[in-house]
Scaffold this active site. Structure first.
Site, PDB file in Angstrom:
ATOM      1  N   TYR A 166       0.802  -1.052  -0.042  1.00 16.53           N
ATOM      2  CA  TYR A 166       0.044   0.280   0.077  1.00 16.53           C
ATOM      3  C   TYR A 166       1.091   1.398   0.187  1.00 16.53           C
ATOM      4  O   TYR A 166       0.798   2.275  -0.913  1.00 16.53           O
ATOM      5  CB  TYR A 166      -0.925  -0.055   1.161  1.00 16.53           C
ATOM      6  CG  TYR A 166      -1.730   1.116   1.300  1.00 16.53           C
ATOM      7  CD1 TYR A 166      -2.852   1.475   0.181  1.00 16.53           C
ATOM      8  CD2 TYR A 166      -1.718   2.023   2.242  1.00 16.53           C
ATOM      9  CE1 TYR A 166      -3.575   2.448   0.330  1.00 16.53           C
ATOM     10  CE2 TYR A 166      -2.612   3.374   2.103  1.00 16.53           C
ATOM     11  CZ  TYR A 166      -3.572   3.583   1.209  1.00 16.53           C
ATOM     12  OH  TYR A 166      -4.366   4.606   1.363  1.00 16.53           O
ATOM     13  N   LYS A 183       1.322   4.271  -2.853  1.00 19.65           N
ATOM     14  CA  LYS A 183       1.003   5.700  -2.434  1.00 19.65           C
ATOM     15  C   LYS A 183       2.175   6.368  -2.903  1.00 19.65           C
ATOM     16  O   LYS A 183       1.909   7.450  -3.127  1.00 19.65           O
ATOM     17  CB  LYS A 183       0.262   5.869  -1.190  1.00 19.65           C
ATOM     18  CG  LYS A 183      -0.895   5.237  -1.055  1.00 19.65           C
ATOM     19  CD  LYS A 183      -2.163   6.001  -1.996  1.00 19.65           C
ATOM     20  CE  LYS A 183      -3.312   5.703  -1.766  1.00 19.65           C
ATOM     21  NZ  LYS A 183      -4.241   6.491  -2.785  1.00 19.65           N
TER      22      LYS A 183
HETATM   23  P1  NDP Z   1     -13.733   3.864   0.618  1.00 15.93           P
HETATM   24  O1  NDP Z   1     -13.276   2.282   0.743  1.00 15.93           O
HETATM   25  O2  NDP Z   1     -14.812   4.316   1.510  1.00 15.93           O
HETATM   26  O3  NDP Z   1     -13.956   4.210  -0.893  1.00 15.93           O
HETATM   27  C1  NDP Z   1     -12.968   3.792  -1.758  1.00 15.93           C
HETATM   28  C2  NDP Z   1     -13.737   3.786  -3.080  1.00 15.93           C
HETATM   29  O4  NDP Z   1     -12.894   3.503  -4.263  1.00 15.93           O
HETATM   30  C3  NDP Z   1     -15.088   3.299  -3.288  1.00 15.93           C
HETATM   31  O5  NDP Z   1     -15.804   4.240  -3.782  1.00 15.93           O
HETATM   32  C4  NDP Z   1     -14.979   2.188  -4.264  1.00 15.93           C
HETATM   33  O6  NDP Z   1     -15.920   1.888  -5.014  1.00 15.93           O
HETATM   34  C5  NDP Z   1     -13.640   2.555  -5.145  1.00 15.93           C
HETATM   35  N1  NDP Z   1     -13.013   1.609  -5.756  1.00 15.93           N
HETATM   36  C6  NDP Z   1     -12.366   0.427  -5.035  1.00 15.93           C
HETATM   37  N2  NDP Z   1     -11.834  -0.341  -6.114  1.00 15.93           N
HETATM   38  C7  NDP Z   1     -11.954   0.286  -7.253  1.00 15.93           C
HETATM   39  C8  NDP Z   1     -11.751  -0.169  -8.831  1.00 15.93           C
HETATM   40  N3  NDP Z   1     -11.123  -1.283  -9.026  1.00 15.93           N
HETATM   41  N4  NDP Z   1     -12.431   0.576  -9.699  1.00 15.93           N
HETATM   42  C9  NDP Z   1     -13.288   1.619  -9.468  1.00 15.93           C
HETATM   43  N5  NDP Z   1     -13.523   2.223  -8.181  1.00 15.93           N
HETATM   44  C10 NDP Z   1     -12.871   1.507  -6.995  1.00 15.93           C
HETATM   45  O7  NDP Z   1     -12.216   4.293   1.012  1.00 15.93           O
HETATM   46  P2  NDP Z   1     -11.866   5.863   1.018  1.00 15.93           P
HETATM   47  O8  NDP Z   1     -12.877   6.775   0.644  1.00 15.93           O
HETATM   48  O9  NDP Z   1     -11.117   6.262   2.411  1.00 15.93           O
HETATM   49  O10 NDP Z   1     -10.742   5.936  -0.135  1.00 15.93           O
HETATM   50  C11 NDP Z   1     -10.417   6.912  -1.017  1.00 15.93           C
HETATM   51  C12 NDP Z   1      -9.090   7.079  -1.437  1.00 15.93           C
HETATM   52  O11 NDP Z   1      -8.578   7.575  -0.225  1.00 15.93           O
HETATM   53  C13 NDP Z   1      -8.294   6.092  -1.517  1.00 15.93           C
HETATM   54  O12 NDP Z   1      -7.212   6.091  -2.649  1.00 15.93           O
HETATM   55  C14 NDP Z   1      -7.448   5.775  -0.373  1.00 15.93           C
HETATM   56  O13 NDP Z   1      -6.311   4.992  -0.656  1.00 15.93           O
HETATM   57  C15 NDP Z   1      -7.146   7.140   0.087  1.00 15.93           C
HETATM   58  N6  NDP Z   1      -7.015   7.346   1.491  1.00 15.93           N
HETATM   59  C16 NDP Z   1      -7.795   7.015   2.404  1.00 15.93           C
HETATM   60  C17 NDP Z   1      -7.466   7.021   4.028  1.00 15.93           C
HETATM   61  C18 NDP Z   1      -8.374   6.714   4.753  1.00 15.93           C
HETATM   62  O14 NDP Z   1      -7.761   6.685   6.143  1.00 15.93           O
HETATM   63  N7  NDP Z   1      -9.486   6.245   4.745  1.00 15.93           N
HETATM   64  C19 NDP Z   1      -6.098   7.859   4.119  1.00 15.93           C
HETATM   65  C20 NDP Z   1      -5.374   8.109   2.945  1.00 15.93           C
HETATM   66  C21 NDP Z   1      -5.800   7.886   1.909  1.00 15.93           C
HETATM   67  P3  NDP Z   1     -16.382   0.570  -5.456  1.00 15.93           P
HETATM   68  O15 NDP Z   1     -16.158  -0.534  -4.183  1.00 15.93           O
HETATM   69  O16 NDP Z   1     -17.882   0.626  -5.771  1.00 15.93           O
HETATM   70  O17 NDP Z   1     -15.637   0.261  -6.764  1.00 15.93           O
HETATM   71  C1  8X3 Z   2      -4.487   5.382   4.502  1.00 12.80           C
HETATM   72  C2  8X3 Z   2      -3.661   5.801   5.888  1.00 12.80           C
HETATM   73  O1  8X3 Z   2      -2.213   5.138   7.582  1.00 12.80           O
HETATM   74  O2  8X3 Z   2      -4.073   3.762   7.343  1.00 12.80           O
HETATM   75  O3  8X3 Z   2      -3.809   5.820   3.444  1.00 12.80           O
HETATM   76  O4  8X3 Z   2      -2.278   3.641   5.629  1.00 12.80           O
HETATM   77  S1  8X3 Z   2      -2.996   4.576   6.581  1.00 12.80           S
END
Ligand code: NDP
Ligand code: 8X3
Length: 261
Positions: free
Chosen positions: A161, A165
């Protein structure tokens, strides 16, 4: 609101968490004077969100589409086949992404490795490549890539992961340099801990394990990140909010720090 007026915004991963919150934030900030293309794999969620926003934010126009960004071959044709009134994209939010598992190197399931790389890296790159020609043609457009604190500070159990990133970070940096003589902006938003479906997905549906991640803390909400994304996009053209690292107040580094007692 004026700077967002009549923009066409494409969001990947709009069915949940940060992506869904970003759709709402754009709708609200533009007072409905905006067009959204909402994509993810779960079409039912997108339809629900679109009908909610359509009711609340007239005259908003929304196009929803089932799109799996890990299927790189489907991305180019998807962009080409967009309905005419949505085809001239102004803003791309590369948000779809995930962590799968917390296993250490040697024990990581091949499906988890592929799932993370294909979604977070190849999907994001392919989507960007598909949209860049449109942006170059009009010498304008914003690309917002969602990175993570995990792309700046790696941790045990996060090898893949974190690597994905940090790939997002260097891809974004290179692209910003390549586009220096254009009107195209590249923004990277790096969240810390945000409570979304992220941890439920990481632990393959184990809700108890997911809840434990946020126990005793007050994580960010997806709306907090959506506000930062919309802030960046709605700056004056000469302003590039190039990188934003956003933590909840209890966090000042990667959220998973292992210490030998
Ligand atoms: P969620 O799991 O709530 O949302 C992720 C979204 O990505 C969903 O809408 C999902 O939709 C979509 N997704 C996953 N796989 C695919 C795919 N193969 N094709 C198209 N869409 C896809 O997580 P977050 O909102 O937290 O995540 C959003 C972004 O933020 C990610 O890139 C994550 O790495 C990043 N992030 C999150 C953090 C956190 O602590 N939550 C911290 C730092 C970064 P569906 O399953 O319907 O396809
Ligand atoms: C998600 C944040 O620290 O859980 O991108 O990997 S962490």
């Amino acid at each position: 609101a004026e700077r967002l007026a009549n923009k066409i915004v494409l969001i990947t991963g709009a069915s949940s968490g940060i992506g869904a919150a970003t759709a709402k934030e754009f709708a609200s900030a533009a007072n409905g004077n905006i067009k959204l293309i909402l994509t993810a794999r779960r079409q039912d969620r997108l339809t629900e969100l679109a009908s909610e926003l359509t009711k609340q934010y007239k005259p908003i126009q929304i196009h929803t589409a089932k799109l799996d960004v890990s299927d790189a071959n489907s991305i180019g044709p998807f962009i080409t086949a967009l309905p005419k009134e949505f085809s001239d994209i102004d803003v791309l939010i590369n948000n779809a992404g995930k962590a799968l598992g917390k296993d250490q190197v040697g024990n990581i399931a091949t499906d988890d490795i592929n799932g993370m790389l294909q979604t977070n890296v190849l999907g994001l790159i392919t989507m960007t490549q598909a949209v860049i020609p449109l942006f170059k043609k009009k010498d304008a457009g914003d690309i917002v890539n969602i990175g993570s604190i995990a792309g700046r500070e790696p941790y045990p159990g996060g090898a893949i992961y974190c690597a994905t990133k940090s790939a997002v970070k260097f891809f974004s940096h290179s692209l910003r340099k390549e586009l220096i003589n254009t009107g195209i902006r590249v923004l990277e938003v790096d969240p810390g801990a945000v409570e979304t479906e992220f941890s439920v997905v990481r632990f393959h549906g184990d809700k108890a394990a997911a809840d434990k991640v946020y126990e005793g803390t007050t994580p960010l909400t997806p709306e907090d990140i959506a506000e930062v994304i919309v802030f960046g996009v709605s700056r004056r053209q000469n302003t590039v909010v190039a990188e934003s690292l956003v933590f909840p107040s209890h966090q000042a580094g990667a959220s998973h720090i292992y210490k030998k007692q």
